[in-house]
Design a protein around this motif. Structure first.
Motif, PDB file in Angstrom:
ATOM      1  N   PHE A  96       8.251   5.056  -0.739  1.00 43.75           N
ATOM      2  CA  PHE A  96       8.531   3.672  -1.659  1.00 43.75           C
ATOM      3  C   PHE A  96       9.723   3.015  -1.592  1.00 43.75           C
ATOM      4  O   PHE A  96      10.670   3.513  -1.978  1.00 43.75           O
ATOM      5  CB  PHE A  96       7.768   3.864  -2.656  1.00 43.75           C
ATOM      6  N   LEU A 107       6.877   9.571  -2.488  1.00 43.48           N
ATOM      7  CA  LEU A 107       5.804   9.694  -3.364  1.00 43.48           C
ATOM      8  C   LEU A 107       5.098  11.089  -3.070  1.00 43.48           C
ATOM      9  O   LEU A 107       4.096  10.940  -2.311  1.00 43.48           O
ATOM     10  CB  LEU A 107       4.989   8.487  -3.365  1.00 43.48           C
ATOM     11  N   PHE A 110       1.353  11.291  -3.151  1.00 38.78           N
ATOM     12  CA  PHE A 110       0.344  10.260  -2.857  1.00 38.78           C
ATOM     13  C   PHE A 110       0.196  10.434  -1.452  1.00 38.78           C
ATOM     14  O   PHE A 110       1.174  10.392  -0.470  1.00 38.78           O
ATOM     15  CB  PHE A 110       0.932   9.139  -3.127  1.00 38.78           C
ATOM     16  N   VAL A 130       6.086   1.673   2.048  1.00 40.38           N
ATOM     17  CA  VAL A 130       5.453   0.831   0.956  1.00 40.38           C
ATOM     18  C   VAL A 130       6.647   0.143   0.566  1.00 40.38           C
ATOM     19  O   VAL A 130       7.603   0.804  -0.055  1.00 40.38           O
ATOM     20  CB  VAL A 130       4.583   1.174   0.162  1.00 40.38           C
ATOM     21  N   ASN A 131       6.632  -1.331   0.437  1.00 39.74           N
ATOM     22  CA  ASN A 131       7.708  -1.882   0.054  1.00 39.74           C
ATOM     23  C   ASN A 131       7.067  -2.743  -1.295  1.00 39.74           C
ATOM     24  O   ASN A 131       6.166  -3.276  -1.155  1.00 39.74           O
ATOM     25  CB  ASN A 131       8.279  -3.130   0.946  1.00 39.74           C
ATOM     26  N   GLY A 132       8.043  -2.598  -2.300  1.00 36.66           N
ATOM     27  CA  GLY A 132       7.187  -3.545  -3.511  1.00 36.66           C
ATOM     28  C   GLY A 132       8.225  -3.334  -4.713  1.00 36.66           C
ATOM     29  O   GLY A 132       9.420  -3.362  -4.568  1.00 36.66           O
ATOM     30  N   VAL A 133       7.697  -2.981  -5.897  1.00 32.88           N
ATOM     31  CA  VAL A 133       8.275  -2.931  -7.169  1.00 32.88           C
ATOM     32  C   VAL A 133       7.944  -1.624  -7.915  1.00 32.88           C
ATOM     33  O   VAL A 133       6.693  -1.487  -8.078  1.00 32.88           O
ATOM     34  CB  VAL A 133       8.086  -4.268  -8.227  1.00 32.88           C
ATOM     35  N   CYS A 134       8.988  -0.893  -8.118  1.00 33.60           N
ATOM     36  CA  CYS A 134       8.684   0.414  -8.875  1.00 33.60           C
ATOM     37  C   CYS A 134       8.495   0.106 -10.259  1.00 33.60           C
ATOM     38  O   CYS A 134       8.741  -0.955 -10.965  1.00 33.60           O
ATOM     39  CB  CYS A 134       9.913   1.402  -8.541  1.00 33.60           C
ATOM     40  N   ASN A 135       7.897   1.128 -10.993  1.00 34.61           N
ATOM     41  CA  ASN A 135       7.561   1.025 -12.656  1.00 34.61           C
ATOM     42  C   ASN A 135       8.720   0.766 -13.351  1.00 34.61           C
ATOM     43  O   ASN A 135       8.530  -0.150 -14.022  1.00 34.61           O
ATOM     44  CB  ASN A 135       7.123   2.620 -12.734  1.00 34.61           C
TER      45      ASN A 135
ATOM     46  N   VAL B 115      -3.642   1.845  -0.087  1.00 33.96           N
ATOM     47  CA  VAL B 115      -2.714   2.949  -0.287  1.00 33.96           C
ATOM     48  C   VAL B 115      -2.544   3.387  -1.651  1.00 33.96           C
ATOM     49  O   VAL B 115      -2.349   1.985  -2.380  1.00 33.96           O
ATOM     50  CB  VAL B 115      -1.430   2.757   0.301  1.00 33.96           C
ATOM     51  N   LYS B 116      -2.786   4.544  -2.200  1.00 34.56           N
ATOM     52  CA  LYS B 116      -2.609   4.837  -3.664  1.00 34.56           C
ATOM     53  C   LYS B 116      -1.395   4.825  -4.213  1.00 34.56           C
ATOM     54  O   LYS B 116      -0.418   5.677  -3.523  1.00 34.56           O
ATOM     55  CB  LYS B 116      -3.575   6.002  -4.117  1.00 34.56           C
ATOM     56  N   LEU B 117      -0.965   4.217  -5.268  1.00 34.17           N
ATOM     57  CA  LEU B 117       0.458   4.189  -5.566  1.00 34.17           C
ATOM     58  C   LEU B 117       0.492   4.735  -6.939  1.00 34.17           C
ATOM     59  O   LEU B 117      -0.503   4.595  -7.726  1.00 34.17           O
ATOM     60  CB  LEU B 117       1.261   2.943  -5.542  1.00 34.17           C
ATOM     61  N   PRO B 118       1.787   5.211  -7.650  1.00 33.38           N
ATOM     62  CA  PRO B 118       1.756   5.652  -8.980  1.00 33.38           C
ATOM     63  C   PRO B 118       1.553   4.472  -9.799  1.00 33.38           C
ATOM     64  O   PRO B 118       1.506   3.317  -9.411  1.00 33.38           O
ATOM     65  CB  PRO B 118       3.281   6.146  -9.139  1.00 33.38           C
ATOM     66  N   LYS B 119       1.101   4.865 -11.238  1.00 31.92           N
ATOM     67  CA  LYS B 119       0.922   3.600 -12.396  1.00 31.92           C
ATOM     68  C   LYS B 119       2.056   2.820 -12.267  1.00 31.92           C
ATOM     69  O   LYS B 119       3.181   2.977 -12.142  1.00 31.92           O
ATOM     70  CB  LYS B 119       0.724   4.402 -13.349  1.00 31.92           C
ATOM     71  N   TYR B 121       3.248   0.585 -10.213  1.00 34.19           N
ATOM     72  CA  TYR B 121       3.945   0.342  -8.887  1.00 34.19           C
ATOM     73  C   TYR B 121       2.928  -0.660  -8.206  1.00 34.19           C
ATOM     74  O   TYR B 121       1.869  -0.770  -8.075  1.00 34.19           O
ATOM     75  CB  TYR B 121       3.888   1.345  -7.949  1.00 34.19           C
ATOM     76  N   ILE B 122       3.965  -1.846  -7.707  1.00 30.88           N
ATOM     77  CA  ILE B 122       3.363  -2.868  -6.946  1.00 30.88           C
ATOM     78  C   ILE B 122       3.588  -2.827  -5.660  1.00 30.88           C
ATOM     79  O   ILE B 122       4.865  -2.783  -5.360  1.00 30.88           O
ATOM     80  CB  ILE B 122       3.839  -4.111  -7.560  1.00 30.88           C
ATOM     81  N   ALA B 123       2.577  -2.917  -4.533  1.00 31.36           N
ATOM     82  CA  ALA B 123       3.072  -2.988  -3.240  1.00 31.36           C
ATOM     83  C   ALA B 123       2.853  -4.270  -2.756  1.00 31.36           C
ATOM     84  O   ALA B 123       2.166  -5.208  -2.890  1.00 31.36           O
ATOM     85  CB  ALA B 123       1.846  -2.242  -2.408  1.00 31.36           C
TER      86      ALA B 123
END
Lengths: 140, 140
Positions: A96, A107, A110, A130-135, B115-119, B121-123
């Motif tokens: 990620f 991850l 996962f 996966v590209n995105g925003v982390c918690n 794809v499952k991600l941690p709580k 997290y936004i893909a």
DNA sequence: AATTATCTTGCAACATAGTTGCAAAATAAT
DNA sequence: ATTATTTTGCAACTATGTTGCAAGATAATT
């Protein structure tokens, strides 16, 4: 320096040297993946370029680190969990990349989903980034 | 040169030049992705390095080509299907790299799985590169 | 069709990334 | 403590990618 570190090196039949200890320590005391450049110009340290290349290479061969391909064509390195020996990697997890903080993380829990392929195609290895925003960045 | 080619260039508001036509033609008459080097030293042709870089860049910006990240840290380029305009890419397909013939292809009809991600997290974008053996190489 | 304006090309020069050979230094083995 | 092996760091090199700019090609205008 930490005993755990020289243990890892010895277990992988690598001479215990200062550079290797320091570089391995960077990974152990850091969440997230590191690129060659991150290591070379690490605060307070100055490693020779060639030494960094060779150390990373050795660590990947031994299964201490694995590489993560990124869209912008820069390789990142991250610690392997337990069971990669002598270059037989089993890092079947998702990577990620957070577009806000820039951190790349593994991850580990996962699992890679099943991927449908055309008839007669055989999959050996599946890389998912996966590209995105982390918690963390989501909250701020 | 093919009329279709100058049409694509004009449609994307790019001047129709010899290099652009030739390079675009390489992609249209080739299955699979091409790397910068593949184009620069294409049999019978010799393109200036800088021109190739700028042409590929322009094509990606316009949505004619998209990039494919590879594990060995070399970018490959492949044609976008119809609906990528002005850099808004929608190439949500799987990329397949055959370890025998070395070809990289876009599996346009094979959609990226969830794809499952941690709580929390936004893909935003999911890249999948499958390494294996293609139908052709399996038979031989 | 000729002129002008705009864009593209290709060269030089540079910046960054990665590799190899080798002598000196450090580590491991005896 | 001595010898053998491995690793380091420097120099030199190759590969990859970028930028500025003048000359050439393409597009727009009259």
């Amino acid at each position: 320096m930490d005993n755990r570190i020289s243990d890892i090196l010895r277990r992988n039949r690598l001479s215990v040297t200062e550079s290797r200890q320091k570089i391995l320590n960077l990974f152990l005391s850091n969440t997230g993946a590191l690129a060659h450049a991150d290591i070379e110009h690490k605060a307070g340290e100055r490693f020779d370029r060639v030494t960094v290349y060779r150390t990373l290479q050795a660590f990947v061969e031994k299964g201490i680190l694995h590489t993560i391909p990124t869209a912008d064509n820069s390789i990142k390195y991250a610690l392997c969990k337990n069971d990669c020996f002598e270059g037989h990697h089993h890092d079947n997890h998702i990577h990620f990349v957070c577009s806000k903080c820039g951190k790349t993380e593994c991850l580990d829990d996962f699992i890679i989903p099943a991927v449908k392929l055309p008839k007669n195609y055989i999959a050996n290895n599946i890389e998912i980034v996966v590209n995105g925003v982390c918690n963390n960045c989501r909250k701020n």
